[in-house]
Design an enzyme around this catalytic site. Structure first.
Site, PDB file in Angstrom:
ATOM      1  N   ASN A  51       0.850  -1.153   0.127  1.00  0.00           N
ATOM      2  CA  ASN A  51       0.049   0.133   0.029  1.00  0.00           C
ATOM      3  C   ASN A  51       0.868   1.294   0.208  1.00  0.00           C
ATOM      4  OD1 ASN A  51      -2.361   1.894   0.803  1.00  0.00           O
ATOM      5  ND2 ASN A  51      -0.880   2.025   2.648  1.00  0.00           N
TER       6      ASN A  51
ATOM      7  N   LYS B 202       4.665  17.524 -10.407  1.00  0.00           N
ATOM      8  CA  LYS B 202       5.395  18.484 -11.273  1.00  0.00           C
ATOM      9  C   LYS B 202       5.173  18.212 -12.567  1.00  0.00           C
ATOM     10  CE  LYS B 202       8.151  21.525  -8.852  1.00  0.00           C
ATOM     11  NZ  LYS B 202       7.508  22.863  -8.726  1.00  0.00           N
TER      12      LYS B 202
ATOM     13  N   ASN C   7       9.320  20.368 -15.793  1.00  0.00           N
ATOM     14  CA  ASN C   7      10.001  20.843 -14.545  1.00  0.00           C
ATOM     15  C   ASN C   7      10.399  19.596 -13.441  1.00  0.00           C
ATOM     16  OD1 ASN C   7       9.120  23.263 -15.619  1.00  0.00           O
ATOM     17  ND2 ASN C   7       7.144  23.328 -14.677  1.00  0.00           N
TER      18      ASN C   7
ATOM     19  N   TYR D  15       4.090   9.555 -10.953  1.00  0.00           N
ATOM     20  CA  TYR D  15       3.188   8.612 -10.086  1.00  0.00           C
ATOM     21  C   TYR D  15       2.173   7.722 -11.216  1.00  0.00           C
ATOM     22  CZ  TYR D  15      -0.707   7.879  -6.804  1.00  0.00           C
ATOM     23  OH  TYR D  15      -1.654   7.480  -6.134  1.00  0.00           O
TER      24      TYR D  15
ATOM     25  N   THR E   4      -9.183  11.506   2.143  1.00  0.00           N
ATOM     26  CA  THR E   4      -8.169  11.192   3.118  1.00  0.00           C
ATOM     27  C   THR E   4      -7.393  12.593   3.581  1.00  0.00           C
ATOM     28  OG1 THR E   4      -6.159  11.167   1.607  1.00  0.00           O
ATOM     29  CG2 THR E   4      -7.284   9.041   2.056  1.00  0.00           C
TER      30      THR E   4
HETATM   31  N1  LIG Z   1      -5.776   8.880  -1.575  1.00  0.00           N
HETATM   32  C1  LIG Z   1      -6.201   8.685  -2.665  1.00  0.00           C
HETATM   33  O1  LIG Z   1      -7.327   9.308  -3.138  1.00  0.00           O
HETATM   34  C2  LIG Z   1      -5.538   7.849  -3.438  1.00  0.00           C
HETATM   35  C3  LIG Z   1      -6.225   7.517  -4.699  1.00  0.00           C
HETATM   36  C4  LIG Z   1      -5.359   6.449  -5.391  1.00  0.00           C
HETATM   37  C5  LIG Z   1      -4.492   5.688  -4.871  1.00  0.00           C
HETATM   38  N2  LIG Z   1      -3.907   6.085  -3.677  1.00  0.00           N
HETATM   39  C6  LIG Z   1      -2.759   5.218  -3.111  1.00  0.00           C
HETATM   40  O2  LIG Z   1      -3.144   4.206  -1.977  1.00  0.00           O
HETATM   41  C7  LIG Z   1      -2.106   4.257  -1.233  1.00  0.00           C
HETATM   42  C8  LIG Z   1      -2.226   5.021   0.042  1.00  0.00           C
HETATM   43  O3  LIG Z   1      -2.475   6.400   0.154  1.00  0.00           O
HETATM   44  P1  LIG Z   1      -2.891   7.381   1.433  1.00  0.00           P
HETATM   45  O4  LIG Z   1      -3.703   8.383   0.649  1.00  0.00           O
HETATM   46  O5  LIG Z   1      -3.276   6.668   2.405  1.00  0.00           O
HETATM   47  O6  LIG Z   1      -1.545   8.089   1.500  1.00  0.00           O
HETATM   48  P2  LIG Z   1      -0.741   8.569   2.714  1.00  0.00           P
HETATM   49  O7  LIG Z   1       0.497   9.674   2.361  1.00  0.00           O
HETATM   50  O8  LIG Z   1      -1.867   9.232   3.772  1.00  0.00           O
HETATM   51  O9  LIG Z   1      -0.052   7.254   3.362  1.00  0.00           O
HETATM   52  C9  LIG Z   1       1.237   6.576   2.634  1.00  0.00           C
HETATM   53  C10 LIG Z   1       2.145   5.776   3.818  1.00  0.00           C
HETATM   54  O10 LIG Z   1       2.948   5.178   3.038  1.00  0.00           O
HETATM   55  C11 LIG Z   1       4.108   5.286   3.811  1.00  0.00           C
HETATM   56  N3  LIG Z   1       5.528   5.408   3.372  1.00  0.00           N
HETATM   57  C12 LIG Z   1       5.763   6.291   2.331  1.00  0.00           C
HETATM   58  N4  LIG Z   1       6.856   5.810   1.934  1.00  0.00           N
HETATM   59  C13 LIG Z   1       7.404   4.880   2.593  1.00  0.00           C
HETATM   60  C14 LIG Z   1       8.553   3.785   2.535  1.00  0.00           C
HETATM   61  N5  LIG Z   1       9.567   4.098   1.768  1.00  0.00           N
HETATM   62  N6  LIG Z   1       8.559   2.757   3.279  1.00  0.00           N
HETATM   63  C15 LIG Z   1       7.411   2.587   4.091  1.00  0.00           C
HETATM   64  N7  LIG Z   1       6.403   3.242   4.213  1.00  0.00           N
HETATM   65  C16 LIG Z   1       6.294   4.397   3.318  1.00  0.00           C
HETATM   66  C17 LIG Z   1       3.950   6.669   4.576  1.00  0.00           C
HETATM   67  O11 LIG Z   1       4.805   7.082   5.838  1.00  0.00           O
HETATM   68  C18 LIG Z   1       2.319   6.945   4.892  1.00  0.00           C
HETATM   69  O12 LIG Z   1       2.314   6.207   6.296  1.00  0.00           O
HETATM   70  C19 LIG Z   1      -1.019   4.912  -2.033  1.00  0.00           C
HETATM   71  O13 LIG Z   1      -0.110   3.845  -2.583  1.00  0.00           O
HETATM   72  C20 LIG Z   1      -1.488   6.055  -2.658  1.00  0.00           C
HETATM   73  O14 LIG Z   1      -0.706   6.081  -3.980  1.00  0.00           O
HETATM   74  C21 LIG Z   1      -4.503   6.833  -2.931  1.00  0.00           C
END
Ligand SMILES: NC(=O)c1ccc[n+]([C@@H]2O[C@H](COP(=O)([O-])OP(=O)(O)OC[C@H]3O[C@@H](n4cnc5c(N)ncnc54)[C@H](O)[C@@H]3O)[C@@H](O)[C@H]2O)c1
Length: 451
Positions: free
Chosen positions: A291, A298, A302, A357, A392
Site C-alpha cells: 500500500n 510536477k 519541470n 506517479y 483522506t
Molecule cells: N488517497 C487517494 O485518494 C488515493 C488514490 C489513489 C491511490 N492511492 C494510493 O493509496 C495508497 C495509500 O495512500 P494514502 O492516501 O493513504 O497515502 P498517505 O500518504 O496518507 O499514506 C502513505 C503511507 O505510506 C508510508 N510510506 C511512504 N514511503 C514509505 C516507504 N519508503 N517505506 C514505508 N512506508 C512508506 C507513509 O509514511 C504513509 O504512512 C498509496 O499507494 C496511494 O498512491 C491513494
C-alpha cells in the site's frame, strides 16, 4: 462518515434545494458492518441466453441467507417488496438477438431496486468467443453494464463478472462481494475470473482467521484502514511504515493487537529483512498488501530526477523487490498466499503533473498481470486495486474547488472512504478469492476519468 455535501443534500432543506437546482444528490452508501445480512432485500435472478450459472448463483445466495425470487415476480407479480439486488445470468449468449432477453428481464427488475441496491451481470468473456456474433453479444455486456451503472441513482451499483467455462467454482466469493456492503464504492467494473481450486472461507464473518497479513504504509490513511479491516476479518497484521512514522504506526498496530515494523521499503535490504522477520516471528505470511505510496507532482518538463526516482522507488520498485524476495525465500509465502498491490486511477487515466506517479501506478497493473500465472501455479494470487478519489488527510488539503469537482465526477457523486479500498483488498485476500488473479479492481464509484 459522509462528506459535508452528502450530509447537506440529505437534510430537509438540502433535499429541496438540490432538487430545485438540479444539483448532484449523493446518498449515504450501504457499507458493510459485521453481522449485517448480505443484502437488505430479496434478489431476483434472471437469464438471457442459456444461463448456465443460475443454479450456482441461487445456491450461493440461499446459503448466504438471501431470499431468491424468480423473474415472474420481478414485474410486480406477487409482491411489491423492494429488491436488494438484481442478478442477470447472461452466459451462453449466441448473438445480439439474445440481448433482448437482458432488456426484458432488467427493465422491470430495476424499477424495483431499493437504494444502495446491486446489479450484477454474469457473462462469458468476450475473448475466444468462437464467432463474431457471439463475441459481439458478449462484448455488448460491457456497454450495457457501464450504462446501467450510470443510470442508477440512490447509491446503487452495477458490475459484471466474466466467468469462463470451467471457472464456475470461482464465482461464490465475487458474487458475495459485489452484492454486499463491502463493494459500496466499486461501480461500473468488469472482473474476469479464472479456474482455480477454490477453498471455502473458514467463516464468512472472519474469512482471514489464522492468517498473517503484512500491510506497508500502515501508519495512516488508506493503509491504517486496510490494517483495521484485515484485523477485523481475523488476520494478525504486521504493520510496516518508515521509522519517522513510528509513533503513529505503533498506535495503529496496538489498536488491533498487531505487530509494528519500522522499515523503509526502499532500503536495499528491505526485502530480506522483512522476509527474515516474517519467517522467524510468524512462520511466513499469507497476505501481503503493498500500500505504501508517495506523490512528488510536477509537470514533466519541470520534474527533477529526485522526484522521478523517489516515486518509482516507493510505488513500483519496492513492490517488485519485496514480492521477489518473498517468492525466492523458502517458506516465506504460505500456501494460498494473496498479494494485493495498490495502484491508482492515475495509472489508468493519467493525470497532469503526475507523469512519475501515473507511470509507477500503471506499472503496478502490468506487474500483477505478468505475475499472475506464476502465482496460480502456487495456488496463490496477485491482484491490484486502483482507488479513485478517496477522502483522506491528503485530499482534505486540496483547494475547495478541486476537491469538490474531484469527488463528484463519478456515478455515486461522492468521494470514497479509505474503508472502501480496504474492504476490496480484504475480499481479494480471502481464501475463497482464489479464482481472482492478475486483475485490477477500480474502487472509484465509476469515475469518469479513465473510464
Ligand atoms: N488517497 C487517494 O485518494 C488515493 C488514490 C489513489 C491511490 N492511492 C494510493 O493509496 C495508497 C495509500 O495512500 P494514502 O492516501 O493513504 O497515502 P498517505 O500518504 O496518507 O499514506 C502513505 C503511507 O505510506 C508510508 N510510506 C511512504 N514511503 C514509505 C516507504 N519508503 N517505506 C514505508 N512506508 C512508506 C507513509 O509514511 C504513509 O504512512 C498509496 O499507494 C496511494 O498512491 C491513494
Amino acid at each position: 462518515m459522509a462528506d459535508w455535501y452528502t450530509t447537506f443534500a440529505n437534510s430537509g432543506v438540502g433535499t429541496t434545494i438540490t432538487k430545485q437546482l438540479g444539483l448532484p444528490r449523493p446518498v449515504e452508501l450501504r457499507r458493510y458492518e459485521p453481522g449485517q445480512p448480505l443484502l437488505p432485500g430479496p434478489v431476483v435472478v434472471g437469464s438471457a441466453g442459456q444461463g448456465r450459472l443460475r443454479d450456482t448463483v441461487t445456491a450461493v445466495l440461499r446459503d448466504a441467507g438471501v431470499t431468491v425470487q424468480s423473474p415472474v415476480t420481478a414485474d410486480g407479480g406477487t409482491d411489491g417488496e423492494k429488491l436488494g439486488a438484481v442478478v442477470l445470468d447472461a452466459t451462453g449468449l449466441t448473438g445480439p438477438a439474445d440481448l433482448a432477453g437482458a432488456h426484458d428481464f432488467l427493465a422491470p427488475a430495476l424499477e424495483r431496486l431499493r437504494s444502495s441496491g446491486r446489479v450484477l451481470v454474469l457473462a462469458d468473456p468476450p475473448a475466444a468467443a468462437g464467432s463474431p456474433a457471439r463475441a459481439a453479444a458478449r462484448q455488448a455486456v460491457d456497454g450495457l453494464v457501464r450504462s446501467i451503472a450510470k443510470e442508477l441513482r440512490g447509491g446503487s451499483t452495477a458490475n459484471a463478472v466474466f466467468v469462463p467455462e470451467g471457472a464456475e467454482e470461482s464465482l461464490a466469493a465475487p458474487l458475495r462481494f459485489f452484492l454486499s456492503g463491502r463493494s459500496a464504492y466499486v461501480d461500473g467494473q468488469l472482473l474476469t475470473l479464472s479456474a482455480a481450486d477454490v477453498p471455502a472461507n473458514p467463516d464468512e464473518e472472519k474469512p482471514l482467521a489464522g492468517k498473517v497479513a503484512v500491510v506497508t504504509g500502515a501508519a495512516r490513511g488508506i493503509g491504517a484502514a486496510i490494517a483495521e479491516v484485515l484485523s477485523r476479518d481475523g488476520a494478525h497484521v504486521v504493520a510496516v511504515d518508515v521509522p519517522a512514522a513510528g509513533e503513529q504506526l505503533a498506535r495503529v498496530a496496538n489498536a488491533i493487537g498487531g505487530t509494528a515494523v519500522a522499515l523503509d521499503i526502499t532500503a536495499e535490504d528491505a526485502g530480506p529483512r522483512l522476509v527474515q522477520q516474517l519467517v522467524a516471528r510468524h512462520g511466513g505470511v499469507d497476505v501481503v498488501v503493498h500500500n505504501a505510496g508517495i506523490t512528488r507532482d510536477k509537470l514533466l518538463v519541470n520534474m527533477d530526477a529526485a522526484r522521478w526516482n523517489s516515486v518509482m522507488a516507493v510505488n513500483l520498485q519496492a513492490q517488485l523487490d519485496i514480492t521477489q524476495a518473498l517468492l525466492d525465500a523458502e517458506g516465506a509465502l504460505k500456501p494460498g498466499a494473496r498479494i494485493v498491490c495498490v495502484s491508482s486511477q492515475s495509472g489508468i487515466a493519467g493525470n497532469r503533473g503526475q507523469t512519475n506517479y501515473a507511470a509507477s501506478k500503471a506499472g503496478v497493473i502490468g506487474m500483477v498481470r505478468a505475475w499472475a500465472p506464476e502465482f496460480a501455479e502456487r495456488d496463490a494470487t496477485i491482484n491490484a486495486v486502483a482507488p479513485g478519489f478517496i477522502v483522506t488527510e491528503m485530499t482534505a488539503k486540496m483547494p475547495f474547488g478541486t476537491r469538490e469537482i474531484g469527488s463528484r465526477i463519478n456515478s455515486l457523486q461522492q468521494g470514497g472512504l479509505p474503508v472502501d479500498v480496504a474492504e476490496t483488498i480484504a475480499w481479494l485476500s480471502q481464501p475463497a478469492s482464489a479464482g481472482v488473479n492478475g486483475q485490477t479492481v477500480r474502487v472509484c464509484g465509476q469515475s469518469l476519468l479513465g473510464a
